[in-house]
Design a protein around this motif. Sequence first.
Motif, PDB file in Angstrom:
ATOM      1  N   PRO A  79      29.252  -7.450  34.917  1.00 71.43           N
ATOM      2  CA  PRO A  79      28.317  -6.519  34.283  1.00 71.43           C
ATOM      3  C   PRO A  79      28.509  -6.473  32.769  1.00 71.43           C
ATOM      4  CG  PRO A  79      29.381  -5.520  36.200  1.00 71.43           C
ATOM      5  CD  PRO A  79      30.103  -6.793  35.925  1.00 71.43           C
ATOM      6  N   ASN A  80      27.425  -6.256  32.049  1.00 66.99           N
ATOM      7  CA  ASN A  80      27.479  -6.163  30.605  1.00 66.99           C
ATOM      8  C   ASN A  80      27.855  -4.758  30.159  1.00 66.99           C
ATOM      9  OD1 ASN A  80      26.713  -8.833  30.482  1.00 66.99           O
ATOM     10  ND2 ASN A  80      24.536  -8.350  30.285  1.00 66.99           N
ATOM     11  N   ALA A  81      28.203  -4.617  28.874  1.00 64.44           N
ATOM     12  CA  ALA A  81      28.512  -3.321  28.281  1.00 64.44           C
ATOM     13  C   ALA A  81      27.310  -2.840  27.480  1.00 64.44           C
ATOM     14  CB  ALA A  81      29.733  -3.416  27.388  1.00 64.44           C
ATOM     15  N   GLN A  82      27.256  -1.527  27.234  1.00 66.18           N
ATOM     16  CA  GLN A  82      26.147  -0.942  26.489  1.00 66.18           C
ATOM     17  C   GLN A  82      26.689   0.009  25.428  1.00 66.18           C
ATOM     18  OE1 GLN A  82      23.179   1.031  28.990  1.00 66.18           O
ATOM     19  NE2 GLN A  82      21.618  -0.150  27.933  1.00 66.18           N
ATOM     20  N   CYS A  83      26.075  -0.043  24.253  1.00 65.31           N
ATOM     21  CA  CYS A  83      26.485   0.808  23.132  1.00 65.31           C
ATOM     22  C   CYS A  83      25.573   2.030  23.068  1.00 65.31           C
ATOM     23  CB  CYS A  83      26.402   0.033  21.823  1.00 65.31           C
ATOM     24  SG  CYS A  83      27.393  -1.473  21.789  1.00 65.31           S
ATOM     25  N   PHE A  84      26.178   3.212  23.100  1.00 60.57           N
ATOM     26  CA  PHE A  84      25.418   4.459  23.057  1.00 60.57           C
ATOM     27  C   PHE A  84      25.624   5.147  21.716  1.00 60.57           C
ATOM     28  CE2 PHE A  84      26.048   3.698  27.573  1.00 60.57           C
ATOM     29  CZ  PHE A  84      24.771   3.920  28.067  1.00 60.57           C
ATOM     30  N   THR A  85      24.551   5.849  21.246  1.00 60.06           N
ATOM     31  CA  THR A  85      24.532   6.447  19.907  1.00 60.06           C
ATOM     32  C   THR A  85      25.116   5.476  18.896  1.00 60.06           C
ATOM     33  OG1 THR A  85      26.613   7.650  20.332  1.00 60.06           O
ATOM     34  CG2 THR A  85      24.553   8.831  20.721  1.00 60.06           C
ATOM     35  N   ALA A  86      24.577   4.264  18.940  1.00 58.38           N
ATOM     36  CA  ALA A  86      25.129   3.172  18.141  1.00 58.38           C
ATOM     37  C   ALA A  86      24.886   3.336  16.651  1.00 58.38           C
ATOM     38  CB  ALA A  86      24.548   1.841  18.627  1.00 58.38           C
ATOM     39  N   THR A  87      24.154   4.378  16.234  1.00 57.88           N
ATOM     40  CA  THR A  87      24.006   4.639  14.803  1.00 57.88           C
ATOM     41  C   THR A  87      25.355   4.962  14.170  1.00 57.88           C
ATOM     42  OG1 THR A  87      23.447   6.921  15.361  1.00 57.88           O
ATOM     43  CG2 THR A  87      21.617   5.412  14.909  1.00 57.88           C
ATOM     44  N   PHE A  88      26.349   5.273  15.005  1.00 59.30           N
ATOM     45  CA  PHE A  88      27.697   5.540  14.501  1.00 59.30           C
ATOM     46  C   PHE A  88      28.591   4.312  14.608  1.00 59.30           C
ATOM     47  CE2 PHE A  88      26.055   9.671  15.945  1.00 59.30           C
ATOM     48  CZ  PHE A  88      26.124  10.368  14.748  1.00 59.30           C
TER      49      PHE A  88
END
Length: 259
Positions: free
Chosen positions: A65-74
């Motif tokens: 499975p792949n990873a996901q970046c959340f609130t990536a504006t930071f």
Amino acid sequence: MSQGLLQKLPATVTDDTMDRYYPNDAALTKGHLFLFDPSNPICYPTQATSMPNLTQLVNLVAGGPNAQCFTATFMTYTGGKGIKFTEATGQISMGTGYDIGALGNVNFALSVWLTLPSGGEENTNPFSKLLGRYSSTTVPNLQSGLDSGTAGKRPRFTAGTSSSSGTSPKTTDITLGVVHHLMGVFENNTMLFYVDGVAQGSPVALTGPLASPAGQSWLIGTWLKGTVFRWSLENLTISGRTGSTAVADEYAKNVGRYS
């Protein structure tokens, strides 16, 4: 017409000196559950500095499975190297599919390469998530994790079972502004923490099997300031390696890459 000679090869390659069907990274073994390294274009194809929300990172374990970046504006990608976290709520989620506690009392190793910043950008948030399967309580809901410790710059390895929790702290602050390799090894009901390939103290024994909290993701981030370059989780029971071998191999193959 002459008949050619055909040689039948075995259906499964079992030579443990080979890269075991994992062409994406030299350190991968058959026991790796995930490995992410954004400097590898397979993992982060665009190599763009800006990382929009829900940016995906490709698991270098083929088919994982792949990873996901959340609130990536930071978060920003630091050209050809790692992902810089600027505190706040930015995080990377590897998802909920890695409940190693549910696999039985397996041996495993978690690894992360990172820099904690110096000067006015110092990480002062205690227990920032460096890599782990976290929840709001320690026993029995923390499965395992690396965090930044009480002062935000003294990393430690923690793990929780159904009846106890263990902590292997770094006894002194790590050098800020320098790339470090942190690795936590859970082996034969004990845990040991390594910094830059060197064991910190003695193994800590845990009572009972590793916790198996429902629905918890493996995460990096949330109130973290620093740059993360590479991270992985290996099932040592499947790979057949000792913790010390896994530490030495990962360190030798990657030291100097991110400095």
